[in-house]
Design a protein around this motif. Structure first.
Motif, short mmCIF file in Angstrom:
data_model
loop_
_atom_site.label_atom_id
_atom_site.label_comp_id
_atom_site.label_asym_id
_atom_site.label_seq_id
_atom_site.Cartn_x
_atom_site.Cartn_y
_atom_site.Cartn_z
N LYS A 1 -6.45 -2.97 7.17
CA LYS A 1 -6.68 -3.34 5.78
C LYS A 1 -7.45 -2.27 5.03
N LEU A 2 -8.29 -1.54 5.76
CA LEU A 2 -9.09 -0.48 5.14
C LEU A 2 -8.33 0.84 5.07
N SER A 3 -7.22 0.93 5.80
CA SER A 3 -6.58 2.24 5.97
C SER A 3 -5.69 2.61 4.80
N PRO A 4 -5.81 3.86 4.33
CA PRO A 4 -4.94 4.31 3.24
C PRO A 4 -3.48 4.44 3.67
N ALA B 1 -13.94 -2.63 -0.08
CA ALA B 1 -12.80 -2.13 0.69
C ALA B 1 -11.51 -2.44 -0.07
N PHE C 1 -12.46 1.75 -1.79
CA PHE C 1 -12.10 2.82 -0.85
C PHE C 1 -11.08 2.33 0.17
N GLN C 2 -10.28 3.27 0.64
CA GLN C 2 -9.41 3.05 1.80
C GLN C 2 -9.67 4.21 2.75
N PRO D 1 -18.01 -3.90 5.25
CA PRO D 1 -17.91 -2.88 4.20
C PRO D 1 -17.80 -3.50 2.81
#
Lengths: 307, 402
Positions: free
Chosen positions: B379-382, A18, A57-58, A15
């Motif tokens: 790591k990508l998670s809000p 990120a 983004f998350q 991605p």
């Protein structure tokens, strides 16, 4: 498994952008944890020009949710806010070389995150007008909420109308049971009952590209004498084959569509007699171009026989 | 490196011995078992042998209690619809909230046909409340249908006891045992179970064959009427290859039952311990003290299951998930929701289901592969900060629409 494009896979496995942008001045949170996807978009916007300098983004979500988020951040960087707002969810899907119908909502979520972030930057309140329901038509990715809203807004009452207004059910037609169930509930709610043939419209499979079906060439209309001669001619043609098996067939009477014959010799009483009759009938139907029924003379109703 | 298959509750590899056994029934043994001549006769005997082998694994009293069907779903539908048809005055069904869709969706359809369906609830570990069950056993109930073991968590239900309770009230009892047969020893002759479903492909037989066990004397109405096959209880020419394969598979399952409960269970335990030790904020769902020997279901908090599966698949590891996305539905697994698992964990559940073909080396590879995958997605998670979940995750990130 899903049929993800190579671009989707690439954006999922590697991605872009990120994580949150450190000195972001616009944040958009959208999604639904109950549905299993949620996205926070952070943007760094240059105040003078409104150009998006950086985006991050998350995402909590599946492969296509992460890929859509990654694609979105790539697409908006360098654009002004107004330019970015012109990006539609279809643009996001196109950027990824398409998404499976069940996954189109991931691109919708991306577009909404963008709207929410821009509203946040401009100090506006973003109102989400999107509500998602269970996917009904997989061919055209139409959900339950969309179908119900359309039925209510347009007072629809048949599957065909639903297809015409929303496209739902216009493809493989396997969701028609689901659409009928929705119609049953919606019609009940407005005090009507769903009948498959409401307002005299033809129900059933709606063909988007109707194949022209060759109508069977109508046999030239025979007058009664010609018809009798034709029937006799057909039976005569069949006799040699029957005689070869030690049997025979004889025309006894014609009563409208009922053709009475006498099976003689080996055919009579043989367990194959019924099959012979079916074969004779088939041949007659083909030659006459009309439906007829071949019946053993012995089964003829007595009163007619005596008449 | 060869791929690692840990999705045996979805389906299993057809055992090579099973394939060998059934192959001749595609070619030289092609006869119709109903035929009198030699072509059919031998096939008829092969089916008889297969029937006895199924009888053995179930501990059924008579081989005529075995009805071959096309799959577990057909067996479930046949059992439930038969009970309703045979007792038209009874309009209620008892089942559980965690059944397989083969039973749940049928029951939901039957609700629209005027039947009342009682779905027994489960607690946080997926266990049923037998007092609630007892209170529902009335003369209005046509059939109870409760799975022997849950496909997602492996949790085992007390079906023997529940069957006794139903039988003592004169109520038919059916169990969907597709996950349990071959893993749990059974002796149906000594039980009060009236009907039971098997699916061939869950125990190393081919897809497309199943069994309905129907206790002698239990009133029955066929789903498929027509020919005289299966003593008129399931019309349709026999799936001879599938049946012969299932017979062999049952034989092999009997031989491996102990291995399944010792060695396979050990591998499963090692996998669970290895992953839980290496991955913070992960936990086992279901009841670890009472579950199938081959199954473990782990929830990885703050990330989503499909993403986990895709990354595992990239490394050649196959498992399955209870996330909404993997099924194309809007809700995560009904089993996880029924146990009250929060959304942030339910979407991140991964089921590892082993078989007798898995090796200790494979399990070590999975234990190594999973933690970095989880870390990468977090790591990508809000919901995830630098080194752990953000404070009050559900409040810190509360997206606009719900």
């Amino acid at each position: 498994m899903w049929d993800y494009s190579e671009t989707v896979k690439e954006h999922f496995y590697n991605p872009k952008n990120a994580g949150a942008v450190g000195d972001a001045n616009a944040v958009g949170d959208v999604g639904s944890i109950s549905c299993g996807d949620a996205l926070r978009l952070t943007l760094k916007v240059e105040p003078e020009t409104e150009i998006i300098l950086d985006a991050g983004f998350q995402t909590f979500g599946c492969g296509s949710a992460i890929a859509s988020s990654s694609a979105l951040t790539e697409m908006v960087k360098g654009k002004t806010l107004d330019q970015a707002l012109e990006i539609s969810n279809q643009d996001i899907a196109d950027f990824l070389d398409g998404l499976p119908p069940e996954k189109m909502h991931c691109s919708v979520m991306g577009r909404e995150a963008l709207q929410a972030a821009v509203a946040n930057y401009r100090g506006e309140v973003w109102e989400d007008d999107h509500e998602e329901g269970a996917l009904i038509c997989k061919c055209f990715a139409i959900d339950d909420v969309m179908i119900r809203d359309t039925i209510r807004a347009n007072n629809l009452s048949t599957v065909e109308e639903v297809t015409n207004y929303t496209k739902a059910g216009g493809g493989c037609s396997s969701c028609h049971e689901g659409i009928e169930n929705i119609l049953t509930e919606e019609l009940a709610a407005r005090g009507e009952s769903f009948t498959p043939n409401a307002v005299g419209k033809k129900e059933g499979v709606v063909r988007l590209n109707p194949k022209k079906e060759e109508a069977a060439p109508a046999a030239a209309k025979l007058n009664p004498v010609q018809r009798i001669l034709k029937i006799q001619q057909v039976l005569e043609g069949l006799r040699p084959a029957l005689q070869a098996d030690g049997g025979d067939v004889e025309l006894m009477d014609i009563e409208g569509k009922n053709i009475y014959v006498k099976l003689v010799g080996a055919c009579n009483g043989c367990q194959m007699a019924a099959m012979t009759l079916v074969g004779v009938q088939q041949k007659l139907i083909e030659e006459l171009g009309e439906f007829v029924k071949v019946i053993p003379h012995t089964e003829r109703p007595v009163e007619i026989a005596g008449a | 490196m060869a791929d690692i298959y840990l999705d045996n509750n979805a389906t299993t590899m057809c055992d090579p011995e099973v394939v060998q056994e059934l192959m001749p029934f595609f070619s030289e043994q092609f006869g119709n078992p109903s035929s009198l001549h030699n072509f059919g006769n031998k096939v008829g005997f092969a089916i008889k042998k297969a029937r006895q082998s199924v009888q053995n694994i179930l501990g059924a009293e008579h081989d005529s209690e075995i009805i071959f069907t096309s799959c577990g779903s057909e067996s479930d539908s046949t059992a439930i619809l038969s009970a309703l048809k045979a007792q038209p005055e009874r309009k209620e069904i008892i089942t559980t909230v965690v059944e397989h869709p083969a039973v749940l969706n049928l029951c939901e359809f039957l609700e629209t046909e005027g039947y009342t369906v009682h779905k027994l609830k489960v607690d946080g570990k997926g266990n049923l409340d037998l007092d609630e069950y007892a209170s529902l056993l009335t003369d209005n109930v046509a059939v109870v249908s409760v799975m022997w073991a849950n496909n997602e968590t492996g949790t085992i239900f007390p079906v023997l006891e529940m069957a006794e309770m139903a039988d003592s009230k004169g109520i038919m009892f059916h169990t969907d045992a597709v996950q349990a047969v071959g893993k749990i020893p059974m002796n149906l002759a000594d039980s009060k179970i009236h009907m039971l479903s098997i699916s061939g492909h869950k125990l190393h037989a081919p897809k497309g064959v199943g069994v309905l066990y129907l206790r002698r004397g239990v009133r029955f109405r066929p789903l498929l009427r027509g020919g005289h096959q299966e003593r008129g209880r399931r019309a349709g020419t026999e799936n001879t290859t599938g049946i012969v394969g299932l017979g062999k598979a049952c034989e092999l399952a009997m031989e491996h039952m102990e291995y399944e409960n010792t060695e396979v269970a050990k591998l499963r335990d090692r996998l669970q311990e290895g992953i839980l030790a290496a991955v913070p904020h992960s936990f086992v769902t279901g009841n670890p003290d009472n579950r199938l020997p081959n199954t473990v279901n782990i929830a990885f908090e703050y990330i989503e299951g499909e993403a986990i599966l895709l990354l595992m698949n990239k490394q050649g590891i196959a498992a399955s998930s209870g996330s909404a996305c993997t099924s194309g539905s809007l809700e995560p697994s009904h089993v996880m929701r029924a146990m009250g698992i929060p959304y942030t964990a339910a979407h991140g559940t991964v089921r590892f289901s082993l078989s007798r073909y898995n090796t200790p080396e494979e399990i070590e590879r999975v234990i190594e592969a999973v933690p970095p995958i989880v870390a990468q997605l977090r790591k990508l998670s809000p919901y995830w900060g630098e080194n752990g979940p953000v404070e009050n995750p559900e409040e810190a990130f509360a997206p606009v629409y719900a």
